[in-house]
Write a protein that holds these residues in place. Structure first.
Motif, PDB file in Angstrom:
ATOM      1  N   LYS A  89       0.820  -1.196   0.000  1.00 47.93           N
ATOM      2  CA  LYS A  89       0.000   0.000   0.000  1.00 47.93           C
ATOM      3  C   LYS A  89       0.852   1.243   0.000  1.00 47.93           C
ATOM      4  O   LYS A  89       0.384   2.326   0.307  1.00 47.93           O
ATOM      5  N   SER A  90       2.061   1.065  -0.325  1.00 50.33           N
ATOM      6  CA  SER A  90       2.956   2.208  -0.269  1.00 50.33           C
ATOM      7  C   SER A  90       2.584   3.260  -1.300  1.00 50.33           C
ATOM      8  O   SER A  90       2.014   2.980  -2.343  1.00 50.33           O
ATOM      9  N   LEU A  91       2.946   4.446  -0.957  1.00 55.66           N
ATOM     10  CA  LEU A  91       2.662   5.555  -1.848  1.00 55.66           C
ATOM     11  C   LEU A  91       3.354   5.349  -3.180  1.00 55.66           C
ATOM     12  O   LEU A  91       2.816   5.672  -4.232  1.00 55.66           O
ATOM     13  N   GLY A  92       4.549   4.849  -3.104  1.00 58.44           N
ATOM     14  CA  GLY A  92       5.305   4.646  -4.330  1.00 58.44           C
ATOM     15  C   GLY A  92       4.593   3.711  -5.282  1.00 58.44           C
ATOM     16  O   GLY A  92       4.461   3.986  -6.471  1.00 58.44           O
ATOM     17  N   LEU A  93       4.131   2.641  -4.739  1.00 59.85           N
ATOM     18  CA  LEU A  93       3.426   1.677  -5.552  1.00 59.85           C
ATOM     19  C   LEU A  93       2.156   2.290  -6.104  1.00 59.85           C
ATOM     20  O   LEU A  93       1.837   2.155  -7.288  1.00 59.85           O
ATOM     21  N   LEU A  94       1.489   2.960  -5.244  1.00 61.23           N
ATOM     22  CA  LEU A  94       0.254   3.594  -5.656  1.00 61.23           C
ATOM     23  C   LEU A  94       0.534   4.574  -6.787  1.00 61.23           C
ATOM     24  O   LEU A  94      -0.210   4.659  -7.760  1.00 61.23           O
ATOM     25  N   CYS A  95       1.606   5.266  -6.625  1.00 62.87           N
ATOM     26  CA  CYS A  95       1.978   6.228  -7.646  1.00 62.87           C
ATOM     27  C   CYS A  95       2.223   5.525  -8.969  1.00 62.87           C
ATOM     28  O   CYS A  95       1.813   5.996 -10.032  1.00 62.87           O
ATOM     29  N   SER A 155       9.426   6.216  -7.376  1.00 63.80           N
ATOM     30  CA  SER A 155       8.614   5.442  -8.304  1.00 63.80           C
ATOM     31  C   SER A 155       8.583   6.093  -9.672  1.00 63.80           C
ATOM     32  O   SER A 155       8.273   5.452 -10.668  1.00 63.80           O
ATOM     33  N   MET A 156       8.915   7.344  -9.705  1.00 71.19           N
ATOM     34  CA  MET A 156       8.972   8.031 -10.988  1.00 71.19           C
ATOM     35  C   MET A 156      10.374   7.934 -11.568  1.00 71.19           C
ATOM     36  O   MET A 156      10.659   8.489 -12.623  1.00 71.19           O
ATOM     37  N   ASN A 157      11.211   7.287 -10.824  1.00 79.70           N
ATOM     38  CA  ASN A 157      12.589   7.146 -11.244  1.00 79.70           C
ATOM     39  C   ASN A 157      13.334   8.452 -11.316  1.00 79.70           C
ATOM     40  O   ASN A 157      14.267   8.616 -12.108  1.00 79.70           O
ATOM     41  N   LEU A 158      12.921   9.348 -10.525  1.00 83.67           N
ATOM     42  CA  LEU A 158      13.629  10.619 -10.488  1.00 83.67           C
ATOM     43  C   LEU A 158      14.636  10.560  -9.355  1.00 83.67           C
ATOM     44  O   LEU A 158      15.551  11.352  -9.271  1.00 83.67           O
ATOM     45  N   TRP A 207       8.779  -3.795 -13.742  1.00 82.03           N
ATOM     46  CA  TRP A 207       8.459  -5.167 -13.428  1.00 82.03           C
ATOM     47  C   TRP A 207       7.592  -5.263 -12.194  1.00 82.03           C
ATOM     48  O   TRP A 207       6.641  -6.011 -12.110  1.00 82.03           O
ATOM     49  N   LYS A 208       7.967  -4.486 -11.236  1.00 85.80           N
ATOM     50  CA  LYS A 208       7.200  -4.488 -10.007  1.00 85.80           C
ATOM     51  C   LYS A 208       5.751  -4.165 -10.316  1.00 85.80           C
ATOM     52  O   LYS A 208       4.837  -4.792  -9.822  1.00 85.80           O
ATOM     53  N   LEU A 209       5.625  -3.175 -11.130  1.00 84.21           N
ATOM     54  CA  LEU A 209       4.283  -2.743 -11.451  1.00 84.21           C
ATOM     55  C   LEU A 209       3.523  -3.888 -12.093  1.00 84.21           C
ATOM     56  O   LEU A 209       2.407  -4.211 -11.746  1.00 84.21           O
ATOM     57  N   TRP A 210       4.184  -4.452 -13.028  1.00 85.64           N
ATOM     58  CA  TRP A 210       3.561  -5.552 -13.733  1.00 85.64           C
ATOM     59  C   TRP A 210       3.150  -6.615 -12.740  1.00 85.64           C
ATOM     60  O   TRP A 210       2.075  -7.170 -12.768  1.00 85.64           O
ATOM     61  N   TYR A 211       4.055  -6.831 -11.835  1.00 81.41           N
ATOM     62  CA  TYR A 211       3.809  -7.862 -10.846  1.00 81.41           C
ATOM     63  C   TYR A 211       2.553  -7.604 -10.032  1.00 81.41           C
ATOM     64  O   TYR A 211       1.711  -8.455  -9.872  1.00 81.41           O
ATOM     65  N   VAL A 212       2.464  -6.400  -9.529  1.00 78.52           N
ATOM     66  CA  VAL A 212       1.286  -6.123  -8.726  1.00 78.52           C
ATOM     67  C   VAL A 212       0.026  -6.294  -9.540  1.00 78.52           C
ATOM     68  O   VAL A 212      -0.970  -6.808  -9.055  1.00 78.52           O
TER      69      VAL A 212
END
Length: 402
Positions: free
Chosen positions: A23-29, A223-226, A376-381
């Motif tokens: 539920k992290s903000l990063g993931l949500l983002c 999460s934006m890779n910045l 990948w993480k995103l895909w995973y979720v």
DNA sequence: GGATCCCGCCATAAT
DNA sequence: ATTATGGCGGGATCC
């Protein structure tokens, strides 16, 4: 009454101890971005977003505020934002940088002074061999000016604004844009930012509070890779490194490069708990910061120059593109079709980025890797959420990589 | 145990 | 008054 229906999980698998990570903000983002970063750049409705992502609106505000600060979104009206996408980042950064520079040219404030010796006695650190990256003097420097800028223009009215996530985000980013320091820890950042000059009387107390905010910000920036999470090379202290403006190897397909084991460290909270990595653990983990790269900050003229080159590159857009800083879904389709309307914006940013001279190899690689991991993480979720129960196998792999 | 940081109460700003 | 925003920090998790 505010109880939301637990969006995912349920049905099928019980147990599932609550996991904060999911539920992290990063993931949500990430989800948020993948939701809107599609060809048809529409406008974003907060309600809608909240609903679609299955979270409270409150969380959306958090994300939106930092994304707006970085130019990915623009507020249009109440409950309404327009999606600009990654292509908005360069401009936003440029402006931030300009602003920062301007601010810096003003009187140098007492802030830094105060901060400096406050620092001394607080952590009268042992400063390894290099007093250098303890409390990055560079950062202090930069922050000092930023602080002073913040000091003036104080009008009680926007007292609230002063503490907003958005502003904090901008200052945080400015810090990276102006300092020479390679990494900055949140603790430092907190101390430096929003220093609200004047008396240090009140500001000292809740540095912790600020840090909490910075965590939020850093997470979405990551999460934006910045931004990238690492550790300060001497102390193992967690810190962040700015990635937002640097070049990435222009390796279209050679992305298959085998990753050096060391990059496993990537962003996650440091040390692997995994015995399987044991062999690598010791030796040269996190090699990234072997010197103080003088990069970090794009010089303002770099940016100008870049805008041009970027533009040029846009023209002769030779296809075969990898994805942008973060382009989860389109990723797979990769090369061929890129065009579409969305292709442009990604490309824009991409080319801008690549016009910066590449840094070190290791670093570049690890970034690239980070980038992939993110996708990948995103895909995973998505998959995991989507259903089935390939969760188990995936999870272990993921953990391994993270 | 300290670093992280989610959660949601509730003050404020719009409408 | 009602609704939209978003500080803020308690306390659960992670490491």
């Amino acid at each position: 009454m505010t109880s939301l229906p637990p969006p995912y999980l349920e049905s099928g698998c019980r147990h599932h101890t609550y996991s904060r990570k999911q539920k992290s903000l990063g993931l949500l983002c990430s989800k948020f971005v993948s939701l809107y970063d599609r060809v048809d750049a529409e406008s974003v409705s907060l309600d809608d977003a909240a609903k679609r992502l299955g979270v409270e609106r409150r969380r959306i505000y958090d994300i939106v505020n930092v994304l707006e600060s970085v130019g990915v979104l623009a507020r249009k009206a109440k409950n309404r934002y327009s999606w600009i996408g990654f292509s908005g980042i360069p401009k936003a950064l440029f402006e931030l940088k300009e602003e920062a520079v301007k601010e810096m040219s003003r009187t140098d404030s007492p802030c830094a002074k105060v901060l400096e010796d406050e620092e001394d006695d607080k952590l009268s650190d042992q400063t390894g061999d290099f007093g250098d990256y303890k409390l990055n003097p560079a950062a202090v420097d930069a922050a000092s000016s930023l602080c002073s800028a913040a000091c003036r223009a104080r009008s009680v009215t926007d007292n609230r604004r002063e503490k907003s996530l958005g502003l904090l985000t901008q200052n945080f980013v400015k810090l990276f844009l102006t300092t020479d320091a390679d990494t900055v820890s949140l603790d430092e950042a907190a101390r430096l930012l929003l220093g609200d000059g004047r008396n240090s009387s009140q500001m000292r107390s809740n540095n912790a509070a600020k840090v909490r905010r910075l965590y939020d910000i850093a997470n979405v920036l990551c999460s934006m890779n910045l931004l990238e999470k690492t550790q300060q090379l001497d102390t193992r202290k967690p810190a962040f490194r700015w990635l937002g403006t640097k070049g990435k190897p222009k390796a279209d397909n050679d992305v298959t490069v085998t990753m050096p084991p060391s990059t496993k460290q990537w962003n996650k909270r440091a040390f692997g708990t995994d015995i399987t990595n044991a062999d690598y653990k010791r030796s040269k983990l996190n090699p990234p910061v072997d010197k103080k790269l003088s990069k970090a900050c794009l010089r303002i003229d770099d940016l100008k120059e870049c805008n041009l080159t970027a533009q040029k590159q846009l023209q002769n857009s030779q296809g075969g593109y990898v994805f942008g800083p973060f382009q989860p879904d389109g990723a797979s389709k990769g090369s061929g079709d890129v065009e579409e309307k969305g292709g442009n914006k990604v490309q824009d940013w991409e080319s801008l980025a690549s016009s910066f001279r590449p840094q070190y190899h290791n670093q570049a690689l690890s970034e690239l890797f980070g980038h992939y991991m993110e996708a990948w993480k995103l895909w995973y979720v998505e998959v995991a959420q989507g259903s089935r129960n390939l969760q188990q196998p995936c999870k272990s792999v993921i953990n391994q990589l993270l």
